[in-house]
Every structure is written in C-alpha cells, then in structure tokens.
Scaffold this motif. Structure first.
Motif, PDB file in Angstrom:
ATOM      1  N   TRP A 162       0.878  -1.226  -0.025  1.00 46.30           N
ATOM      2  CA  TRP A 162      -0.120   0.001   0.015  1.00 46.30           C
ATOM      3  C   TRP A 162       0.845   1.273   0.014  1.00 46.30           C
ATOM      4  O   TRP A 162       0.445   1.946  -0.762  1.00 46.30           O
ATOM      5  N   HIS A 217      -9.377   5.695  -7.157  1.00 44.25           N
ATOM      6  CA  HIS A 217     -10.643   5.714  -6.482  1.00 44.25           C
ATOM      7  C   HIS A 217     -11.567   6.861  -6.831  1.00 44.25           C
ATOM      8  O   HIS A 217     -12.794   6.458  -7.364  1.00 44.25           O
ATOM      9  N   PHE A 256     -17.169  -4.939  -8.786  1.00 47.00           N
ATOM     10  CA  PHE A 256     -16.167  -3.753  -8.179  1.00 47.00           C
ATOM     11  C   PHE A 256     -16.879  -2.627  -7.804  1.00 47.00           C
ATOM     12  O   PHE A 256     -17.508  -1.997  -8.841  1.00 47.00           O
ATOM     13  N   SER A 270     -16.698   2.144  -2.221  1.00 49.24           N
ATOM     14  CA  SER A 270     -15.536   1.510  -1.323  1.00 49.24           C
ATOM     15  C   SER A 270     -14.480   1.037  -1.663  1.00 49.24           C
ATOM     16  O   SER A 270     -13.170   0.719  -0.984  1.00 49.24           O
ATOM     17  N   ASP A 300     -13.638  -1.929  -3.719  1.00 52.62           N
ATOM     18  CA  ASP A 300     -13.407  -3.059  -3.468  1.00 52.62           C
ATOM     19  C   ASP A 300     -14.260  -4.104  -4.364  1.00 52.62           C
ATOM     20  O   ASP A 300     -15.099  -3.943  -5.075  1.00 52.62           O
ATOM     21  N   ALA A 319     -16.081  -7.715  -4.813  1.00 52.99           N
ATOM     22  CA  ALA A 319     -16.746  -8.349  -3.786  1.00 52.99           C
ATOM     23  C   ALA A 319     -17.757  -9.379  -4.312  1.00 52.99           C
ATOM     24  O   ALA A 319     -18.160  -9.177  -5.600  1.00 52.99           O
ATOM     25  N   GLY A 333     -14.625 -10.306  -0.151  1.00 51.18           N
ATOM     26  CA  GLY A 333     -14.075  -9.535  -1.168  1.00 51.18           C
ATOM     27  C   GLY A 333     -12.629  -9.270  -0.860  1.00 51.18           C
ATOM     28  O   GLY A 333     -11.952  -9.926   0.024  1.00 51.18           O
ATOM     29  N   PHE A 334     -12.080  -8.329  -1.672  1.00 55.52           N
ATOM     30  CA  PHE A 334     -10.688  -7.794  -1.860  1.00 55.52           C
ATOM     31  C   PHE A 334     -10.772  -6.325  -1.872  1.00 55.52           C
ATOM     32  O   PHE A 334     -11.386  -5.959  -2.599  1.00 55.52           O
ATOM     33  N   TRP A 335      -9.817  -5.889  -0.909  1.00 55.45           N
ATOM     34  CA  TRP A 335      -9.678  -4.373  -1.057  1.00 55.45           C
ATOM     35  C   TRP A 335      -8.231  -4.112  -0.849  1.00 55.45           C
ATOM     36  O   TRP A 335      -7.513  -4.705  -0.095  1.00 55.45           O
ATOM     37  N   ALA A 342      -3.177  -3.985   1.826  1.00 56.56           N
ATOM     38  CA  ALA A 342      -4.083  -4.853   0.913  1.00 56.56           C
ATOM     39  C   ALA A 342      -4.777  -6.190   1.829  1.00 56.56           C
ATOM     40  O   ALA A 342      -3.887  -6.917   2.611  1.00 56.56           O
ATOM     41  N   TYR A 360     -11.243 -10.075   2.843  1.00 58.21           N
ATOM     42  CA  TYR A 360     -12.311  -9.939   3.762  1.00 58.21           C
ATOM     43  C   TYR A 360     -13.334 -10.701   3.766  1.00 58.21           C
ATOM     44  O   TYR A 360     -13.692 -11.303   2.799  1.00 58.21           O
ATOM     45  N   TYR A 394      -3.169  -9.561   2.499  1.00 58.94           N
ATOM     46  CA  TYR A 394      -2.644  -9.990   0.844  1.00 58.94           C
ATOM     47  C   TYR A 394      -1.172 -10.535   1.185  1.00 58.94           C
ATOM     48  O   TYR A 394      -0.760 -11.560   0.501  1.00 58.94           O
TER      49      TYR A 394
END
Length: 299
Positions: free
Chosen positions: A13, A24, A175, A179, A181, A183, A214-216, A225, A228, A261
């Motif tokens: 990150w 974003h 996506f 947020s 992410d 999901a 999901g992943f963010w 990263a 979740y 991650y």
C-alpha cells in the motif's frame, strides 16, 4: 494442473497509495455515469464495475437508442468510451488531477452525444472533494495500476470458482467504486432486520441476510491489501470461530474476518489458501446464522 497461479503480484500500500486514491476518484466518476444510465437493481447491482480482459469496465449501458460502455484499460493505460454503433473516444490514464481528468471525461461524453448528469461529490470517503475542484489527488503509477488489476483478475477467478457450489441467490463478482473493493455476496433468502442508523444505500444493500467476501487494497485508513469476509447481521459468536488458513483471523475493530494479502503471498499455494479462507468463513457464518445449507448448497 497446477493449483497455484503465477500471478499474485506484490501490492504494498505505501508504494501506491497516492495512485490508488486518485484511481478511486476516477472510478467513482465512471461509476456514477453507470448509476445515472442504468435502472436500479436489487442491492445496487446496477452500479458496480466489472473486471475485464484489460482492466475495469461498466459493461454495455443503454444510452438513448444506442449502448455505451466505458473501460479503464490498464494495459494501454487509456480510458475508452465506446458506442455500440461505432463512435468512440478515449483519454490517457496518466498523472493528472481528478479535476483535469473530470474535465476531459466530460468532453469525451459530449463528443459522443452522451447527455448525463452525475453528482460531482465523491461518496464513501472522508473529507470528500468535488471532482471538478479536486487538485489534491493527481498520481498515477502505471505499474501499480496494472498490478492492482492483475490481483483483481486472480481474485475474481477464485471468487467465481468458490461460487459454483452455491445454489441460492448470489451476486456477480463486481467492483464497488464507492468502497473501492471487489466483492461477491451470498444470500440466505431471508429478510434481514433493519440496520440501526442505516442510510438509503445501506438499507437497500442489506435488506436481506448476507455473507459476503471480497478484496480491497488498503484504502480507508487500513493501510494494507487484504481479503475480507463478513456476515450481516453478525451471528453471535462469529468472532470466536477458528478459520483457515492459520494466517487469517477475526478483526474485532472491523467486525469481520481478514486475510492480509501479504500473508496470502507467503502461502505455498495462494489459490488454495484463498479458497480455504472463503470456504471456512462462509461455513462458520452460515452455521451460526442457521442458514438452510442443505437447500442452498450443491450436494
């Protein structure tokens, strides 16, 4: 066949936070266009973006008597706007402010005759700055933008494989630009009790019981990263359940399971480890919430 992908690039990150924050805002601009052009679907399924062969895109949207799709291309680093009838426009993805990107984006829409009105205020971020006034976010590292997309490609691949055994209602892998992410969400089929203090967005999103994963990339102050998984509403005792792999666990502050991650990258087989995380968190939540698993799952 190998159980492990050769992808899964490093995504620290601190190396690309500025790019992620700018991207974003750019995805929110495009996402709000999709919101304006598409009719409401349950749980806001009409608004997300989707992983494509080159990046993230809207899919085809009705636009007058035509269709329009918009795609972030992280291979050529351009934003493409395409009418089904042929006309198209594009703008380069490079270091530039959100205000500059937004101005050029509106020119592209105008050149294609797309008449759409979007709210220029970002959502789901602290201290939002109107798109047309945002000269703070102006970074774009093409290497990390492409890495992020490659993570999304592999995450989507595993998320879709995970979904094959579920016969109940399940969302697309999509996506969410609010947020930021990726999901996928499963539903029990039962209505959920009202969420205290929920706004209109949350009331629609969580109208029914869900288990989501999901992943963010670490935005929102988390700083790393992560994958979740959570249930809404949260069944009693969920945070005390042991899950797999061992590197994953419950985050009491977030109220959800987290698998960082970097921990995934340290696994012998990231693909297998991620599937274990998705499966074990779903099973824990579904059992405690007393979902009818014999009906909802492929036997």
């Amino acid at each position: 066949m190998s159980t492990q992908s050769s992808q899964w690039p490093a995504l620290p990150w601190n190396e690309w936070a500025a790019t992620a924050d700018t991207l974003h805002m750019w995805t929110q601009i495009v996402g709000k266009t999709r919101l304006a052009l598409t009719p409401l679907q349950n749980h806001w399924w009409n608004v997300p973006l989707y992983v494509t062969a080159h990046g993230l895109g809207t899919s085809a949207m009705p636009c007058g008597g035509d269709v329009l799709d918009i795609e972030f291309d992280f291979l050529t680093h351009h934003l493409h706007l395409r009418h089904g009838s042929g006309p198209e426009a594009s703008l380069p993805l490079r270091a530039q402010s959100v205000a500059s990107f937004y101005k050029k984006y509106l020119v592209c829409l105008d050149s294609l005759g797309v008449d759409v009105r979007i709210n220029p205020m970002p959502v789901e971020v602290p201290n939002p700055i109107r798109f047309d006034l945002d000269t703070v976010h102006d970074a774009y590292d093409p290497v990390y933008a492409q890495r992020f997309w490659r993570v999304l490609v592999d995450a989507e691949r595993i998320f879709k494989r995970f979904g094959t055994g579920f016969l109940g209602k399940i969302s697309p892998v999509h996506f969410f630009w609010g947020s930021f992410d990726l999901a996928v969400t499963r539903f029990s089929g039962r209505p959920a009790p009202p969420r205290e203090g929920a706004d209109g967005i949350q009331r629609e999103a969580y109208s029914h019981e869900v288990i989501s994963a999901g992943f963010w990339p670490g935005n929102g102050g988390y700083g790393a990263a992560a994958f979740y998984a959570y249930a809404a509403p949260v069944p009693e005792g969920l945070g005390q359940v042991a899950i797999r792999p061992r590197a994953a666990g419950w985050d009491a502050t977030l109220g959800e399971f987290i698998f960082k991650y970097d921990a995934l990258l340290a696994e012998t087989s990231p693909d297998v480890a991620l599937m274990e995380f998705l499966t074990s968190t779903y099973e824990a939540a579904a059992d405690l919430a007393k979902w009818d698993r014999s009906t909802l799952e492929r036997q």
